[in-house]
Design an enzyme around this catalytic site. Structure first.
Site, PDB file in Angstrom:
ATOM      1  N   MET A  23       0.842  -1.207   0.000  1.00 20.43           N
ATOM      2  CA  MET A  23       0.000   0.000   0.000  1.00 20.43           C
ATOM      3  C   MET A  23       0.875   1.254   0.000  1.00 20.43           C
ATOM      4  O   MET A  23       0.402   2.348   0.324  1.00 20.43           O
ATOM      5  CB  MET A  23      -0.937  -0.013   1.207  1.00 20.43           C
ATOM      6  CG  MET A  23      -1.889  -1.211   1.165  1.00 20.43           C
ATOM      7  SD  MET A  23      -3.408  -0.960   2.079  1.00 20.43           S
ATOM      8  CE  MET A  23      -2.788  -0.757   3.724  1.00 20.43           C
ATOM      9  N   GLY A  24       2.160   1.087  -0.338  1.00 20.84           N
ATOM     10  CA  GLY A  24       3.045   2.244  -0.424  1.00 20.84           C
ATOM     11  C   GLY A  24       3.534   2.699   0.938  1.00 20.84           C
ATOM     12  O   GLY A  24       3.487   1.948   1.908  1.00 20.84           O
ATOM     13  N   ALA A  25       4.037   3.960   1.004  1.00 21.20           N
ATOM     14  CA  ALA A  25       4.735   4.459   2.200  1.00 21.20           C
ATOM     15  C   ALA A  25       5.806   3.426   2.567  1.00 21.20           C
ATOM     16  O   ALA A  25       5.879   2.926   3.688  1.00 21.20           O
ATOM     17  CB  ALA A  25       3.773   4.721   3.359  1.00 21.20           C
ATOM     18  N   LEU A  26       6.632   3.120   1.576  1.00 21.81           N
ATOM     19  CA  LEU A  26       7.568   2.001   1.691  1.00 21.81           C
ATOM     20  C   LEU A  26       8.628   2.255   2.762  1.00 21.81           C
ATOM     21  O   LEU A  26       9.092   3.371   2.953  1.00 21.81           O
ATOM     22  CB  LEU A  26       8.239   1.752   0.333  1.00 21.81           C
ATOM     23  CG  LEU A  26       7.295   1.412  -0.820  1.00 21.81           C
ATOM     24  CD1 LEU A  26       8.095   1.108  -2.088  1.00 21.81           C
ATOM     25  CD2 LEU A  26       6.354   0.248  -0.484  1.00 21.81           C
TER      26      LEU A  26
ATOM     27  N   HIS B 114       9.254  -3.453   3.605  1.00 18.10           N
ATOM     28  CA  HIS B 114       8.938  -3.660   2.187  1.00 18.10           C
ATOM     29  C   HIS B 114      10.222  -3.962   1.414  1.00 18.10           C
ATOM     30  O   HIS B 114      10.229  -4.779   0.493  1.00 18.10           O
ATOM     31  CB  HIS B 114       8.301  -2.402   1.582  1.00 18.10           C
ATOM     32  CG  HIS B 114       6.984  -2.007   2.192  1.00 18.10           C
ATOM     33  ND1 HIS B 114       6.823  -0.854   2.930  1.00 18.10           N
ATOM     34  CD2 HIS B 114       5.768  -2.598   2.157  1.00 18.10           C
ATOM     35  CE1 HIS B 114       5.565  -0.756   3.306  1.00 18.10           C
ATOM     36  NE2 HIS B 114       4.897  -1.797   2.858  1.00 18.10           N
TER      37      HIS B 114
ATOM     38  N   ASP C 112       2.270  -9.398   8.856  1.00 15.92           N
ATOM     39  CA  ASP C 112       0.815  -9.518   8.760  1.00 15.92           C
ATOM     40  C   ASP C 112       0.506 -11.011   8.638  1.00 15.92           C
ATOM     41  O   ASP C 112       0.172 -11.512   7.563  1.00 15.92           O
ATOM     42  CB  ASP C 112       0.315  -8.721   7.555  1.00 15.92           C
ATOM     43  CG  ASP C 112       0.670  -7.243   7.700  1.00 15.92           C
ATOM     44  OD1 ASP C 112      -0.052  -6.534   8.391  1.00 15.92           O
ATOM     45  OD2 ASP C 112       1.717  -6.821   7.152  1.00 15.92           O
TER      46      ASP C 112
ATOM     47  N   GLN D  24      -2.895 -12.309   7.387  1.00 16.54           N
ATOM     48  CA  GLN D  24      -2.992 -12.034   5.946  1.00 16.54           C
ATOM     49  C   GLN D  24      -2.186 -13.062   5.145  1.00 16.54           C
ATOM     50  O   GLN D  24      -2.683 -13.637   4.163  1.00 16.54           O
ATOM     51  CB  GLN D  24      -2.480 -10.624   5.689  1.00 16.54           C
ATOM     52  CG  GLN D  24      -2.217 -10.301   4.234  1.00 16.54           C
ATOM     53  CD  GLN D  24      -1.789  -8.852   4.061  1.00 16.54           C
ATOM     54  OE1 GLN D  24      -2.574  -7.946   4.281  1.00 16.54           O
ATOM     55  NE2 GLN D  24      -0.553  -8.614   3.687  1.00 16.54           N
TER      56      GLN D  24
ATOM     57  N   SER E  65       4.133   1.095   7.934  1.00 14.89           N
ATOM     58  CA  SER E  65       3.825   2.427   7.401  1.00 14.89           C
ATOM     59  C   SER E  65       3.113   3.269   8.453  1.00 14.89           C
ATOM     60  O   SER E  65       3.258   4.496   8.493  1.00 14.89           O
ATOM     61  CB  SER E  65       2.930   2.304   6.164  1.00 14.89           C
ATOM     62  OG  SER E  65       3.553   1.491   5.197  1.00 14.89           O
TER      63      SER E  65
HETATM   64  P1  AMP Z   1       1.521  -2.956   3.448  1.00  9.85           P
HETATM   65  O1  AMP Z   1       2.058  -1.914   2.524  1.00  9.85           O
HETATM   66  O2  AMP Z   1       1.517  -2.554   4.890  1.00  9.85           O
HETATM   67  O3  AMP Z   1       0.198  -3.529   2.983  1.00  9.85           O
HETATM   68  O4  AMP Z   1       2.552  -4.157   3.391  1.00  9.85           O
HETATM   69  C1  AMP Z   1       2.916  -4.737   2.166  1.00  9.85           C
HETATM   70  C2  AMP Z   1       3.677  -6.002   2.434  1.00  9.85           C
HETATM   71  O5  AMP Z   1       4.848  -5.708   3.206  1.00  9.85           O
HETATM   72  C3  AMP Z   1       2.862  -7.033   3.244  1.00  9.85           C
HETATM   73  O6  AMP Z   1       3.114  -8.339   2.736  1.00  9.85           O
HETATM   74  C4  AMP Z   1       3.422  -6.858   4.630  1.00  9.85           C
HETATM   75  O7  AMP Z   1       3.285  -8.012   5.440  1.00  9.85           O
HETATM   76  C5  AMP Z   1       4.879  -6.563   4.347  1.00  9.85           C
HETATM   77  N1  AMP Z   1       5.503  -5.889   5.487  1.00  9.85           N
HETATM   78  C6  AMP Z   1       5.045  -4.785   6.121  1.00  9.85           C
HETATM   79  N2  AMP Z   1       5.845  -4.476   7.165  1.00  9.85           N
HETATM   80  C7  AMP Z   1       6.827  -5.414   7.190  1.00  9.85           C
HETATM   81  C8  AMP Z   1       7.968  -5.653   8.032  1.00  9.85           C
HETATM   82  N3  AMP Z   1       8.254  -4.867   9.061  1.00  9.85           N
HETATM   83  N4  AMP Z   1       8.767  -6.708   7.746  1.00  9.85           N
HETATM   84  C9  AMP Z   1       8.486  -7.528   6.691  1.00  9.85           C
HETATM   85  N5  AMP Z   1       7.431  -7.353   5.865  1.00  9.85           N
HETATM   86  C10 AMP Z   1       6.602  -6.319   6.108  1.00  9.85           C
END
Ligand code: AMP
Length: 289
Positions: A32-35, A39, A152, A155, A188
């Protein structure tokens, strides 16, 4: 190869058809961005395994159960693009809401009992919406491999199950959670924490660590582990543990007696920001999953 930023489904399909015809493996990282660095770990894993890496950036409105959460969700496309370029991403797919949902979908994916616990009951419809958007994105990108974070965990488990149940030909790769130096899982939503709130946010990780310690010391009563771990969250204004649960890692159903590997997961409110985290655990002399 230069980084392409594509916004239409047709352009992504055309671009990736050519990549697949050339025999190149496609790796997909939906976001969902805000990398952030978390990510980055997913992108690096895809980069290692695949000849071409696609990152989607789409804040999926349907999976938000609170209007203010959707409104406040950080959006940083310019810096996201820089980070993708640095990490060698080939394609960013950043569609508009209208491109993905020209009309609200009538048909969605149901996830059954996998949403009965953890975040499921607290966010009605959330996982159905995630399952639906991931199915759509996987159908658009048709990746050989797709990367999801263990951060997550519910998920990730739902997506693994969905891909198996629907015979979708994409391998799902889980990537361990990347944390800040004090243990806070990168997210994010951490950007939404004030300077005063930030140090309090580690309380969830500390509570999960306490649960793991109790399990490793041989405590098998899950109710006791959850209660004692929850007591680690300090009674401070603005800090509220929404849940801390111990579940089977595959079915996500609650475990009463901890005699096999488990997942310990929780959600913590820090002011108006909701954070989630989880850890793998197992009784002494049993390997975690
Ligand atoms: P999001 O942008 O929050 O939907 O996350 C996109 C992907 O990045 C999802 O598969 C998350 O589980 C993964 N993700 C988010 N935060 C982390 C983290 N701290 N470590 C590893 N993967 C992450």
């Amino acid at each position: 190869m230069p980084l392409d930023l594509l916004t239409s489904i047709a352009s992504v399909r055309a671009r990736l058809d050519a990549v697949r015809v050339a025999g190149t493996t496609v790796g997909f990282v939906p976001t969902m961005g805000a990398l952030h660095g978390g990510h980055g770990k997913l992108i690096e894993a895809a980069r290692r395994d695949c000849g071409s890496v696609v990152v989607s950036i789409f804040v999926n409105p349907l999976q938000f159960d609170r209007e203010d959460d959707l409104r406040k969700y950080p959006r940083t496309l310019d810096t996201d693009r820089d980070m993708c370029e640095r990490l060698g991403v080939n394609v960013i797919f950043a569609p508009t809401v209208e491109e993905i949902y020209p009309t609200p979908p009538s048909c969605t994916i149901s996830v059954g009992h996998l949403a009965d616990h953890l975040c499921g009951p607290r966010r009605p419809g959330h996982f159905e919406s995630i399952a639906t958007i991931v199915t759509k994105l996987v159908d658009i990108v048709e990746p050989h491999r797709a990367y999801f974070g263990e951060k997550d965990y519910q998920q990730l488990t739902i997506i693994r199950t969905l891909i198996g149940d629907l015979n979708i030909r994409t391998a799902i790769i889980g990537v361990p959670t990347l944390r800040e130096a004090d243990g806070l899982a990168m997210s994010s939503r951490n950007r939404l924490l004030s300077a005063a709130e930030r140090p309090l946010a580690t309380a969830l990780y500390l509570a999960l660590g306490e649960a793991n310690r109790l399990i490793l010391s041989g405590v098998t009563d899950s109710e006791r582990v959850a209660r004692e771990a929850a007591a680690r969250v300090p009674a401070r204004p603005g800090l509220r543990l929404e849940y801390l649960e111990i579940v089977d890692p595959a079915t996500l159903q609650p475990v009463t007696r901890i005699d096999r590997p488990v997942r310990v997961a929780g959600a913590l409110w820090v002011g108006t920001t909701r954070l989630i985290d989880n850890v793998a655990s197992a009784p002494p002399d049993v390997a975690t999953q």
